[in-house]
Enzyme design. Sequence first.
Site, PDB file in Angstrom:
ATOM      1  N   HIS A 244      -2.945-131.367 -47.260  1.00 36.33           N
ATOM      2  CA  HIS A 244      -1.606-131.201 -47.427  1.00 36.33           C
ATOM      3  C   HIS A 244      -1.168-129.992 -48.266  1.00 36.33           C
ATOM      4  CE1 HIS A 244      -3.008-132.655 -51.394  1.00 36.33           C
ATOM      5  NE2 HIS A 244      -1.916-131.872 -51.892  1.00 36.33           N
TER       6      HIS A 244
HETATM    7  C1  UD1 Z   1       2.600-132.458 -55.044  1.00 38.48           C
HETATM    8  C2  UD1 Z   1       1.595-131.459 -55.896  1.00 38.48           C
HETATM    9  C3  UD1 Z   1       0.325-131.288 -55.589  1.00 38.48           C
HETATM   10  C4  UD1 Z   1      -0.214-132.776 -55.232  1.00 38.48           C
HETATM   11  C5  UD1 Z   1       0.558-133.715 -54.268  1.00 38.48           C
HETATM   12  C6  UD1 Z   1      -0.120-134.901 -53.797  1.00 38.48           C
HETATM   13  C7  UD1 Z   1       3.039-129.734 -57.092  1.00 38.48           C
HETATM   14  C8  UD1 Z   1       3.328-128.262 -57.151  1.00 38.48           C
HETATM   15  N1  UD1 Z   1       2.262-130.280 -56.078  1.00 38.48           N
HETATM   16  O1  UD1 Z   1       2.491-131.689 -53.591  1.00 38.48           O
HETATM   17  O2  UD1 Z   1      -0.388-130.881 -56.595  1.00 38.48           O
HETATM   18  O3  UD1 Z   1      -1.690-132.736 -54.698  1.00 38.48           O
HETATM   19  O4  UD1 Z   1       1.640-133.574 -54.735  1.00 38.48           O
HETATM   20  O5  UD1 Z   1       0.825-135.332 -52.798  1.00 38.48           O
HETATM   21  O6  UD1 Z   1       3.563-130.481 -57.867  1.00 38.48           O
HETATM   22  N2  UD1 Z   1       7.890-136.093 -49.946  1.00 38.48           N
HETATM   23  C9  UD1 Z   1       8.346-137.325 -49.176  1.00 38.48           C
HETATM   24  N3  UD1 Z   1       8.227-138.285 -50.032  1.00 38.48           N
HETATM   25  C10 UD1 Z   1       7.850-138.342 -51.284  1.00 38.48           C
HETATM   26  C11 UD1 Z   1       7.534-137.107 -51.904  1.00 38.48           C
HETATM   27  C12 UD1 Z   1       7.638-136.070 -51.221  1.00 38.48           C
HETATM   28  O7  UD1 Z   1       8.509-137.529 -47.918  1.00 38.48           O
HETATM   29  O8  UD1 Z   1       7.805-139.571 -52.196  1.00 38.48           O
HETATM   30  C13 UD1 Z   1       7.966-135.003 -48.695  1.00 38.48           C
HETATM   31  C14 UD1 Z   1       9.143-134.095 -49.234  1.00 38.48           C
HETATM   32  O9  UD1 Z   1       9.600-133.771 -47.956  1.00 38.48           O
HETATM   33  C15 UD1 Z   1       8.586-132.845 -49.812  1.00 38.48           C
HETATM   34  C16 UD1 Z   1       7.154-132.825 -49.492  1.00 38.48           C
HETATM   35  O10 UD1 Z   1       6.881-134.370 -48.972  1.00 38.48           O
HETATM   36  O11 UD1 Z   1       9.338-131.627 -49.682  1.00 38.48           O
HETATM   37  C17 UD1 Z   1       6.463-132.315 -50.408  1.00 38.48           C
HETATM   38  O12 UD1 Z   1       6.450-133.055 -51.641  1.00 38.48           O
HETATM   39  P1  UD1 Z   1       6.376-132.240 -53.246  1.00 38.48           P
HETATM   40  O13 UD1 Z   1       6.345-133.142 -54.275  1.00 38.48           O
HETATM   41  O14 UD1 Z   1       7.161-131.344 -53.062  1.00 38.48           O
HETATM   42  O15 UD1 Z   1       4.954-131.551 -53.002  1.00 38.48           O
HETATM   43  P2  UD1 Z   1       3.734-132.189 -52.434  1.00 38.48           P
HETATM   44  O16 UD1 Z   1       3.084-131.127 -51.413  1.00 38.48           O
HETATM   45  O17 UD1 Z   1       3.298-133.378 -52.233  1.00 38.48           O
END
Ligand code: UD1
Length: 390
Positions: A224
């Site tokens: 990821h």
């Molecule tokens: C975040 C953390 C990372 C951790 C990861 C685990 C930061 C900088 N990064 O990254 O350290 O390893 O979480 O998952 O804080 N989304 C969903 N559902 C959710 C949450 C997110 O569909 O409940 C999707 C959204 O489209 C979003 C993308 O996942 O844009 C990424 O989520 P985000 O929280 O921005 O960062 P992660 O890549 O998950």
Amino acid sequence: MATNEAWPAQLGPVICVVGARPNFMKMAPILRAFATHRPSLPTLLVHTGQHYDRDMNDRLFDDLRLPHPDINLEVGSGTHALQTAEVMRRFEPVLDAQQPSCVLVVGDVNSTLACTLVCAKKAVPVVHVEAGLRSYDRAMPEEINRVLTDQIADRLYTTERSAHANLAREGVAEERVCFVGNVMIDSLLSNRESAHSAAKTLQMAGFDPAVVDDPRGYGVVTLHRPSNVDREENLAPLLAVLREVSDQVPLIFALHPRTRANIDRFSLGELLASERIVLLPPQGYLEMLGLLAGAKLVLSDSGGLQEETTALGVPCLTIRENTERPITVEQGTNTLVGCDPCAIRIGVNEILAGAGKTGRVPEFWDGRAAERIAADLFQWLIAHHAQRSR
Ligand code: UD1
């Protein structure tokens, strides 16, 4: 640990902050240890809402028996700046209303830093759990979050001794830092018995459980990191090598929403279209623990999985050039293979030939890290606030 002292009436609660999936397994044992410490430490659980959907949030809360958050800031997704700013904006009134004795943050996600920054400007003490880890790669958003949080935090709890040297190098005074071990391993050990078997997880997801009966075992994959999945030229070769690996050993790939979205965006789904690759949505904690515990090998770019596989004695190939958790390489089962397909192939072949790392479990990864935090934090808060009121 029992003390004769009571929780001082003038001290507010400890605000405990979670935001994203990797925070939840760290916070669950801390909340339990605070409740069972004598005297108990009053807590208020604040969820920033960085992760919010059933797969990324609710299932983990259920599995880890985390209490319903007292306050949910519901920030949701966004760019890093927007997400950080929105957490700050919504967290400030919570601090004003609650007057906590301190704010406890875990890990390195955007919510960790955002809440820390708010505290700094309001002179509220910050306690950072999992302090001092460094990849020395500033292109990782988490590295910026770690460095800045540790600069501000008043009490820093570490999972491995290498963190102390990192913090010393950045001028963090030694007396602010305390080695307690790894709270994530507290969660792992306390849930090990209730983990779901891989066969059950596959069956529940509608797949043939026979996949995991392959005589060579099975591999678990997660990816990821933006550096691996956000650009087609990085993601496509990684998926291609996974496809090759699946000819040797069947793979169970738990897809993060970011990765799934990018596979669709770049039309790379064909690369994974094989009977020997099972694509699952993000897994609950008990499902993932069972999958990992039964795996022959793990291929991942996750921070947490490097530690969990080390605790389980399962070989892990980390698809990154660096790690902020060097003890997993030095003592545990982790090998850094970068994103070079050739290195990944070599690593897989070694493991399948029975030459994978077995490692040993690092110091204080013993299921009692949260207890150590509770004991230390209680004493520290009493001393800190006594000094302030002088
Ligand atoms: C975040 C953390 C990372 C951790 C990861 C685990 C930061 C900088 N990064 O990254 O350290 O390893 O979480 O998952 O804080 N989304 C969903 N559902 C959710 C949450 C997110 O569909 O409940 C999707 C959204 O489209 C979003 C993308 O996942 O844009 C990424 O989520 P985000 O929280 O921005 O960062 P992660 O890549 O998950």
